[in-house]
Design a protein around this motif. Structure first.
Motif, mmCIF file in Angstrom:
data_model
loop_
_atom_site.group_PDB
_atom_site.id
_atom_site.type_symbol
_atom_site.label_atom_id
_atom_site.label_comp_id
_atom_site.label_asym_id
_atom_site.label_seq_id
_atom_site.Cartn_x
_atom_site.Cartn_y
_atom_site.Cartn_z
ATOM 1 N N ILE A 131 0.734 13.254 -9.625
ATOM 2 C CA ILE A 131 2.398 12.995 -9.129
ATOM 3 C C ILE A 131 2.892 12.332 -8.181
ATOM 4 C CG2 ILE A 131 4.192 14.581 -8.376
ATOM 5 C CD1 ILE A 131 2.809 16.899 -9.916
ATOM 6 N N GLY A 132 1.790 12.137 -7.239
ATOM 7 C CA GLY A 132 2.161 11.413 -5.918
ATOM 8 C C GLY A 132 2.214 9.666 -6.369
ATOM 9 N N VAL A 133 1.005 9.478 -7.137
ATOM 10 C CA VAL A 133 0.659 7.917 -7.611
ATOM 11 C C VAL A 133 1.801 7.764 -8.519
ATOM 12 C CG1 VAL A 133 -0.661 6.701 -8.739
ATOM 13 C CG2 VAL A 133 -1.772 8.298 -7.176
ATOM 14 N N ASP A 134 2.331 8.620 -9.521
ATOM 15 C CA ASP A 134 3.542 7.903 -10.274
ATOM 16 C C ASP A 134 4.803 7.645 -9.645
ATOM 17 O OD1 ASP A 134 2.049 8.721 -12.692
ATOM 18 O OD2 ASP A 134 2.841 10.740 -12.920
ATOM 19 N N GLU A 135 4.875 8.074 -8.190
ATOM 20 C CA GLU A 135 6.027 7.588 -7.547
ATOM 21 C C GLU A 135 5.889 6.427 -6.547
ATOM 22 O OE1 GLU A 135 9.034 9.093 -7.626
ATOM 23 O OE2 GLU A 135 8.376 10.315 -9.293
ATOM 24 N N ALA A 136 4.376 6.120 -6.710
ATOM 25 C CA ALA A 136 3.879 5.043 -5.578
ATOM 26 C C ALA A 136 4.519 3.564 -5.937
ATOM 27 C CB ALA A 136 2.636 4.948 -5.754
ATOM 28 N N LYS A 137 4.821 2.821 -5.122
ATOM 29 C CA LYS A 137 5.335 1.575 -5.097
ATOM 30 C C LYS A 137 4.417 0.441 -4.750
ATOM 31 C CE LYS A 137 9.963 2.898 -4.552
ATOM 32 N NZ LYS A 137 11.270 3.114 -3.498
ATOM 33 N N GLY A 138 3.351 0.857 -4.197
ATOM 34 C CA GLY A 138 2.218 0.093 -3.694
ATOM 35 C C GLY A 138 1.428 -0.848 -4.648
ATOM 36 N N ASN A 139 0.930 -1.917 -4.447
ATOM 37 C CA ASN A 139 -0.081 -2.642 -5.318
ATOM 38 C C ASN A 139 -1.402 -1.902 -5.173
ATOM 39 O OD1 ASN A 139 -1.133 -4.652 -6.881
ATOM 40 N ND2 ASN A 139 -1.998 -5.705 -5.226
ATOM 41 N N TYR A 140 -1.727 -1.367 -3.946
ATOM 42 C CA TYR A 140 -2.798 -0.373 -3.653
ATOM 43 C C TYR A 140 -2.345 0.985 -3.497
ATOM 44 C CZ TYR A 140 -5.636 -4.762 -3.507
ATOM 45 O OH TYR A 140 -6.406 -5.936 -3.756
ATOM 46 N N ILE A 141 -3.082 1.654 -3.821
ATOM 47 C CA ILE A 141 -2.830 3.352 -3.442
ATOM 48 C C ILE A 141 -4.287 3.690 -2.526
ATOM 49 C CG2 ILE A 141 -1.305 3.579 -5.245
ATOM 50 C CD1 ILE A 141 -3.733 5.225 -6.462
ATOM 51 N N CYS A 142 -4.012 4.816 -1.753
ATOM 52 C CA CYS A 142 -5.142 5.307 -0.956
ATOM 53 C C CYS A 142 -4.774 6.771 -1.269
ATOM 54 C CB CYS A 142 -5.001 4.732 0.363
ATOM 55 S SG CYS A 142 -6.496 5.880 1.411
ATOM 56 N N ILE A 143 -5.979 7.470 -1.609
ATOM 57 C CA ILE A 143 -5.966 8.917 -2.030
ATOM 58 C C ILE A 143 -6.550 9.330 -0.473
ATOM 59 C CG2 ILE A 143 -6.772 11.064 -3.182
ATOM 60 C CD1 ILE A 143 -4.687 8.985 -4.737
ATOM 61 N N LEU A 144 -5.786 10.207 0.067
ATOM 62 C CA LEU A 144 -6.207 10.601 1.375
ATOM 63 C C LEU A 144 -6.032 12.016 1.801
ATOM 64 C CD1 LEU A 144 -7.382 9.586 4.194
ATOM 65 C CD2 LEU A 144 -4.841 9.529 5.117
ATOM 66 N N ASN A 145 -6.981 12.980 2.001
ATOM 67 C CA ASN A 145 -6.975 14.237 2.475
ATOM 68 C C ASN A 145 -5.966 14.352 3.556
ATOM 69 O OD1 ASN A 145 -8.798 14.819 0.284
ATOM 70 N ND2 ASN A 145 -9.788 16.374 1.630
ATOM 71 N N PRO A 146 -5.540 15.427 3.564
ATOM 72 C CA PRO A 146 -4.797 15.987 4.979
ATOM 73 C C PRO A 146 -5.580 16.178 6.176
ATOM 74 C CG PRO A 146 -4.765 17.796 3.301
ATOM 75 C CD PRO A 146 -5.226 16.884 2.515
ATOM 76 N N LEU A 192 0.814 -1.253 0.065
ATOM 77 C CA LEU A 192 0.132 0.101 -0.159
ATOM 78 C C LEU A 192 0.905 1.346 0.133
ATOM 79 C CD1 LEU A 192 -2.665 1.397 0.152
ATOM 80 C CD2 LEU A 192 -2.388 1.269 2.740
ATOM 81 N N SER A 193 0.328 2.177 -0.945
ATOM 82 C CA SER A 193 1.025 3.525 -0.753
ATOM 83 C C SER A 193 -0.024 4.382 -0.447
ATOM 84 C CB SER A 193 1.721 3.856 -2.160
ATOM 85 O OG SER A 193 2.518 3.101 -2.550
ATOM 86 N N VAL A 194 0.107 5.340 0.463
ATOM 87 C CA VAL A 194 -0.968 6.289 0.981
ATOM 88 C C VAL A 194 -0.243 7.647 0.507
ATOM 89 C CG1 VAL A 194 -2.056 7.389 2.781
ATOM 90 C CG2 VAL A 194 -1.385 5.200 3.029
ATOM 91 N N ILE A 195 -1.196 8.429 -0.519
ATOM 92 C CA ILE A 195 -0.855 9.442 -1.176
ATOM 93 C C ILE A 195 -1.673 10.523 -0.367
ATOM 94 C CG2 ILE A 195 -0.726 10.958 -3.359
ATOM 95 C CD1 ILE A 195 0.762 7.808 -2.964
ATOM 96 N N ILE A 196 -0.970 11.697 0.144
ATOM 97 C CA ILE A 196 -1.623 12.734 0.952
ATOM 98 C C ILE A 196 -1.170 14.124 0.124
ATOM 99 C CG2 ILE A 196 -1.866 14.017 2.880
ATOM 100 C CD1 ILE A 196 -1.099 11.565 4.599
ATOM 101 N N LEU A 197 -2.223 14.938 -0.582
ATOM 102 C CA LEU A 197 -1.751 16.185 -0.959
ATOM 103 C C LEU A 197 -2.022 17.181 -0.200
ATOM 104 C CD1 LEU A 197 -1.202 17.753 -3.677
ATOM 105 C CD2 LEU A 197 -3.511 17.963 -3.921
ATOM 106 N N ASN A 198 -1.160 17.849 0.132
ATOM 107 C CA ASN A 198 -1.091 19.070 1.131
ATOM 108 C C ASN A 198 -1.024 20.599 0.637
ATOM 109 O OD1 ASN A 198 -0.834 20.000 4.121
ATOM 110 N ND2 ASN A 198 1.115 20.783 3.209
ATOM 111 N N TYR A 199 -1.738 21.449 1.144
ATOM 112 C CA TYR A 199 -1.760 23.045 0.763
ATOM 113 C C TYR A 199 -1.949 23.875 1.965
ATOM 114 C CZ TYR A 199 -2.217 27.269 -1.496
ATOM 115 O OH TYR A 199 -2.066 28.689 -2.007
#
Length: 387
Positions: free
Chosen positions: A73-88, A3-10
């Motif tokens: 951009i985050g998913v392109d760098e992810a190595k996990g079989n699954y990804i989770c898009i998660l708010n900060p 799993l890769s957890v992707i968190i986009l922050n601003y």
């Protein structure tokens, strides 16, 4: 990697810090990684990530590239079989990812898995599960018919009311605050559509998953706090982008008559104005009483000095097994949860237990020097720093 957890922050330093603490705790038993993509924040979010979370992969963009591109951009760098898009501005329980992954792995035609979301007062967020906002469905939302006839299949599709908030099942649309899916599917779809800056991107991605013949699921067996008001300020820019987002989705996926287009434009403007009104800063709730749930005698003195009032103390170490219904919590009380001793899952359970009782909540994140929380999903939360 599983799993890769992707968190986009601003510009949400403190909510991001709380989020990362909860995500770290939830990934203890999973082969995983956390990727934070920062959209050129002007606060010290990036410095905080580097110093406090050195194992988190940080990607710093030079511009605010928007929600879709930032996540791509985050998913392109992810190595996990699954990804989770998660708010900060979310808080997950310690078993959130384990439960969601176990559920996902059982599905034969998996699209996206979303979870039950609550706001900072424990109230269920209905956008956790939605239907495709086709013309009629959008009309029932704008006109408020889904509230009047919540059990009617003709009127209850916008918030997928064929399922209760405590019932797992297939839905059409999920919210971008939490989206778990296979990376392979995300890439097959081309990720979020970067022509949409924000707001309808999750609707569009969910819809394209359905077009691929996959099934999206609302999974109620784990609960995630979504403070939500931190995601955006409900100002004129919000209204403009919300309107553009809805127009983007309709132009992309539906052919509609001129008359309906006019109606939708009026509806979108009205809906945007309502959202803006909801987001206006309201008079802050002044607690009548404070209750600290902790094991720290030192913290109770710190908080008493901060709020200039007496603070009641519930020793979580000795009274943890006490039935929550026996705790003296009622209208006007602010419950402060010390995450050094109260787990994130226990925090979430307490929020749900005392929802709709006029109680407000704050969390003191583990090893942090601030108190954080929110009294409304329509406005920014409160952060109190201490030494």
């Amino acid at each position: 990697m599983e799993l890769s957890v992707i968190i986009l922050n601003y510009n949400v330093h403190y909510f991001l810090e709380l989020c990362l603490l909860s995500v770290q705790s939830a990934l203890t038993n999973i082969d995983s990684e956390i990727i934070v993509v920062d959209n050129n924040s002007s606060d010290d979010s990036c410095e905080m990530v580097k110093s406090r979370f050195p194992n988190v992969k940080l990607i710093q963009n030079n511009d605010n590239v928007g929600f879709p591109k930032g996540n791509n951009i985050g998913v392109d760098e992810a190595k996990g079989n699954y990804i989770c898009i998660l708010n900060p501005d979310t808080v997950v329980a310690e078993d959130t990812f384990e439960k969601a992954l176990a559920f996902a792995q059982k599905q034969k035609n998996l699209g996206i898995v979303g979870t039950k979301l609550i706001d900072g007062t424990g109230i269920f967020l209905p956008e956790s599960k939605r239907g495709i906002p086709k013309p009629w469905v959008a009309f029932t939302k704008v006109a408020g018919l889904y509230k009047i006839f919540p059990k009617s299949p003709l009127f209850n599709k916008y918030y997928a009311q064929h399922l209760s908030e405590n019932e797992t099942g297939e839905v059409e649309i999920l919210v971008g605050a939490f989206m778990l899916l296979k990376k392979e599917l995300y890439q097959e779809l081309g990720g979020f559509d970067e022509d949409c800056f924000m707001y309808s991107d999750d609707i569009d991605l969910s819809y394209r998953v359905l077009q691929k013949g996959r099934s999206n699921f609302y999974f109620h067996e784990t609960v995630v706090i979504h403070y939500k008001g931190e995601s955006t300020v409900k100002d004129g820019i919000y209204m403009k982008r919300f309107k553009e987002a809805m127009e983007f989705f309709y132009k992309k996926h539906f052919k509609v008559s001129f008359l309906f287009s006019v109606f939708m434009k009026c509806g979108i403007v009205l809906f945007s104005i309502i959202k803006r009104i909801q987001g206006r800063v309201k008079e802050k709730i002044v607690p009548k009483k404070y209750l600290l749930i902790s094991d720290s005698e030192i913290l109770i003195k710190i908080i008493a000095d901060l709020v200039q009032k007496k603070v009641d103390f519930l020793n979580w170490k000795t009274e943890k097994e006490v039935n929550l219904s026996s705790i003296s919590v009622r209208n006007g009380v602010r419950v402060i949860l010390d995450n050094e001793f109260v787990t994130f899952k226990e925090c979430i359970n307490i929020l749900e237990r005392f929802k709709n009782m006029g109680v407000t909540f704050r969390i003191v994140p583990k090893s942090s020097k601030f108190i954080i929380g929110s009294d409304s999903s329509n406005e920014r939360g409160e952060i109190i720093k201490f030494e």
